[in-house]
Enzyme design. Sequence first.
Site, PDB file in Angstrom:
ATOM      1  N   PRO A  46      64.679   5.015  24.415  1.00 46.41           N
ATOM      2  CA  PRO A  46      63.433   5.603  23.948  1.00 46.41           C
ATOM      3  C   PRO A  46      63.611   6.907  23.176  1.00 46.41           C
ATOM      4  O   PRO A  46      64.460   7.734  23.506  1.00 46.41           O
ATOM      5  CB  PRO A  46      62.645   5.856  25.243  1.00 46.41           C
ATOM      6  CG  PRO A  46      63.662   5.879  26.319  1.00 46.41           C
ATOM      7  CD  PRO A  46      64.743   4.925  25.883  1.00 46.41           C
ATOM      8  N   ASN A  47      62.787   7.026  22.158  1.00 47.52           N
ATOM      9  CA  ASN A  47      62.671   8.229  21.317  1.00 47.52           C
ATOM     10  C   ASN A  47      63.830   8.429  20.344  1.00 47.52           C
ATOM     11  O   ASN A  47      63.780   9.326  19.507  1.00 47.52           O
ATOM     12  CB  ASN A  47      62.466   9.499  22.172  1.00 47.52           C
ATOM     13  CG  ASN A  47      61.194   9.407  22.993  1.00 47.52           C
ATOM     14  OD1 ASN A  47      60.129   9.164  22.426  1.00 47.52           O
ATOM     15  ND2 ASN A  47      61.290   9.540  24.296  1.00 47.52           N
ATOM     16  N   ARG A  74      63.031  14.676  15.638  1.00 47.92           N
ATOM     17  CA  ARG A  74      62.849  15.057  17.034  1.00 47.92           C
ATOM     18  C   ARG A  74      63.797  16.204  17.415  1.00 47.92           C
ATOM     19  O   ARG A  74      65.025  16.047  17.340  1.00 47.92           O
ATOM     20  CB  ARG A  74      63.181  13.829  17.891  1.00 47.92           C
ATOM     21  CG  ARG A  74      63.229  14.083  19.358  1.00 47.92           C
ATOM     22  CD  ARG A  74      63.904  12.923  20.081  1.00 47.92           C
ATOM     23  NE  ARG A  74      63.823  13.112  21.502  1.00 47.92           N
ATOM     24  CZ  ARG A  74      64.588  12.484  22.375  1.00 47.92           C
ATOM     25  NH1 ARG A  74      65.463  11.592  21.982  1.00 47.92           N
ATOM     26  NH2 ARG A  74      64.458  12.720  23.656  1.00 47.92           N
ATOM     27  N   TYR A 101      69.215  17.528  18.726  1.00 45.44           N
ATOM     28  CA  TYR A 101      69.715  16.195  18.361  1.00 45.44           C
ATOM     29  C   TYR A 101      70.233  16.100  16.928  1.00 45.44           C
ATOM     30  O   TYR A 101      70.769  15.057  16.540  1.00 45.44           O
ATOM     31  CB  TYR A 101      68.615  15.148  18.598  1.00 45.44           C
ATOM     32  CG  TYR A 101      68.222  15.043  20.058  1.00 45.44           C
ATOM     33  CD1 TYR A 101      69.139  14.602  21.004  1.00 45.44           C
ATOM     34  CD2 TYR A 101      66.952  15.411  20.498  1.00 45.44           C
ATOM     35  CE1 TYR A 101      68.804  14.526  22.353  1.00 45.44           C
ATOM     36  CE2 TYR A 101      66.599  15.327  21.834  1.00 45.44           C
ATOM     37  CZ  TYR A 101      67.523  14.896  22.755  1.00 45.44           C
ATOM     38  OH  TYR A 101      67.199  14.814  24.088  1.00 45.44           O
ATOM     39  N   ASN A 129      73.264   4.364  24.629  1.00 44.71           N
ATOM     40  CA  ASN A 129      72.550   5.635  24.758  1.00 44.71           C
ATOM     41  C   ASN A 129      71.163   5.264  25.272  1.00 44.71           C
ATOM     42  O   ASN A 129      70.279   4.899  24.489  1.00 44.71           O
ATOM     43  CB  ASN A 129      72.456   6.380  23.430  1.00 44.71           C
ATOM     44  CG  ASN A 129      71.782   7.738  23.601  1.00 44.71           C
ATOM     45  OD1 ASN A 129      71.206   8.025  24.669  1.00 44.71           O
ATOM     46  ND2 ASN A 129      71.828   8.567  22.585  1.00 44.71           N
ATOM     47  N   ALA A 136      66.213   8.785  27.981  1.00 44.35           N
ATOM     48  CA  ALA A 136      65.723   9.254  29.286  1.00 44.35           C
ATOM     49  C   ALA A 136      65.850   8.196  30.382  1.00 44.35           C
ATOM     50  O   ALA A 136      65.902   8.545  31.571  1.00 44.35           O
ATOM     51  CB  ALA A 136      64.271   9.712  29.155  1.00 44.35           C
ATOM     52  N   GLU A 162      78.877   4.920  28.215  1.00 40.20           N
ATOM     53  CA  GLU A 162      77.624   5.687  28.201  1.00 40.20           C
ATOM     54  C   GLU A 162      77.741   6.775  27.129  1.00 40.20           C
ATOM     55  O   GLU A 162      78.757   7.458  27.025  1.00 40.20           O
ATOM     56  CB  GLU A 162      77.397   6.330  29.578  1.00 40.20           C
ATOM     57  CG  GLU A 162      76.181   7.239  29.599  1.00 40.20           C
ATOM     58  CD  GLU A 162      75.918   7.880  30.961  1.00 40.20           C
ATOM     59  OE1 GLU A 162      76.497   7.419  31.980  1.00 40.20           O
ATOM     60  OE2 GLU A 162      75.137   8.841  31.005  1.00 40.20           O
ATOM     61  N   HIS A 178      75.665   9.979  24.848  1.00 38.72           N
ATOM     62  CA  HIS A 178      74.543  10.883  24.575  1.00 38.72           C
ATOM     63  C   HIS A 178      74.907  11.787  23.406  1.00 38.72           C
ATOM     64  O   HIS A 178      76.053  12.249  23.309  1.00 38.72           O
ATOM     65  CB  HIS A 178      74.224  11.762  25.791  1.00 38.72           C
ATOM     66  CG  HIS A 178      73.904  10.956  26.998  1.00 38.72           C
ATOM     67  ND1 HIS A 178      72.691  10.334  27.167  1.00 38.72           N
ATOM     68  CD2 HIS A 178      74.659  10.627  28.071  1.00 38.72           C
ATOM     69  CE1 HIS A 178      72.714   9.664  28.298  1.00 38.72           C
ATOM     70  NE2 HIS A 178      73.892   9.818  28.867  1.00 38.72           N
ATOM     71  N   ARG A 237      72.018  21.031  29.967  1.00 37.74           N
ATOM     72  CA  ARG A 237      70.559  20.996  29.863  1.00 37.74           C
ATOM     73  C   ARG A 237      69.923  20.969  31.263  1.00 37.74           C
ATOM     74  O   ARG A 237      70.564  21.303  32.246  1.00 37.74           O
ATOM     75  CB  ARG A 237      70.167  19.794  29.000  1.00 37.74           C
ATOM     76  CG  ARG A 237      70.792  19.880  27.586  1.00 37.74           C
ATOM     77  CD  ARG A 237      70.389  18.720  26.714  1.00 37.74           C
ATOM     78  NE  ARG A 237      68.946  18.715  26.480  1.00 37.74           N
ATOM     79  CZ  ARG A 237      68.290  17.669  25.985  1.00 37.74           C
ATOM     80  NH1 ARG A 237      68.938  16.558  25.666  1.00 37.74           N
ATOM     81  NH2 ARG A 237      66.989  17.740  25.799  1.00 37.74           N
ATOM     82  N   ARG A 292      68.731  15.985  33.959  1.00 36.28           N
ATOM     83  CA  ARG A 292      69.577  15.181  33.057  1.00 36.28           C
ATOM     84  C   ARG A 292      71.009  15.059  33.572  1.00 36.28           C
ATOM     85  O   ARG A 292      71.849  14.415  32.959  1.00 36.28           O
ATOM     86  CB  ARG A 292      69.605  15.796  31.654  1.00 36.28           C
ATOM     87  CG  ARG A 292      68.266  15.761  30.960  1.00 36.28           C
ATOM     88  CD  ARG A 292      68.354  16.294  29.538  1.00 36.28           C
ATOM     89  NE  ARG A 292      67.065  16.794  29.111  1.00 36.28           N
ATOM     90  CZ  ARG A 292      66.078  16.033  28.614  1.00 36.28           C
ATOM     91  NH1 ARG A 292      66.256  14.753  28.447  1.00 36.28           N
ATOM     92  NH2 ARG A 292      64.927  16.559  28.276  1.00 36.28           N
TER      93      ARG A 292
END
Length: 150
Positions: free
Chosen positions: A11-12, A19, A24, A75, A78, A99, A101, A108, A112
């Site tokens: 998502p996103n 964003r 990012y 990725n 969330a 995995e 990111h 952060r 997270r």
Amino acid sequence: MPTPIFVLNGPNLNLLGVREPSIYGAETLEDVKRRTQARAEALGHNVDFRQSNVEGELVTWIQEARDKASGIVLNAGAYTHTSIAILDALNAAEKPVIELHLSNVFRRESFRHHSYVAPAAQGVICGFGPKGYELAIEAMADLLTRKSAR
Ligand code: DQA
């Protein structure tokens, strides 16, 4: 065509470029897709690059990977921090998983710092921005070479 590496985005991530660019970066998801594909092609692989905002769709794609992918770079956005359904799907897929990111999630917020993806992953890449996608492809290519040599 060789069996593709699935590169799945949660998502996103469709909003990359607009964003929170301070976190990012300025590249769009299309830019990231291009550099991912280029790195894969240089290493003799091809990628199936997808994005969804829907948890169940990601689960369905991970299920699909069981028969149609050589490995999964994920990725999960969330959902990384919330989704037992994605963890279950990854465990059922029986494929190498990386995995990924863009941001360094450990610098952060503490929510997270926990990942439901990590227990199913061979490794985790985070904090290198879009370059991380290329690093993940390199790591996956290595894993697949080692797997085929066994
Ligand atoms: C992210 C990190 C997650 O915590 C966040 O929810 C995202 C993006 C990253 O790529 O840095 O959506 O996965």
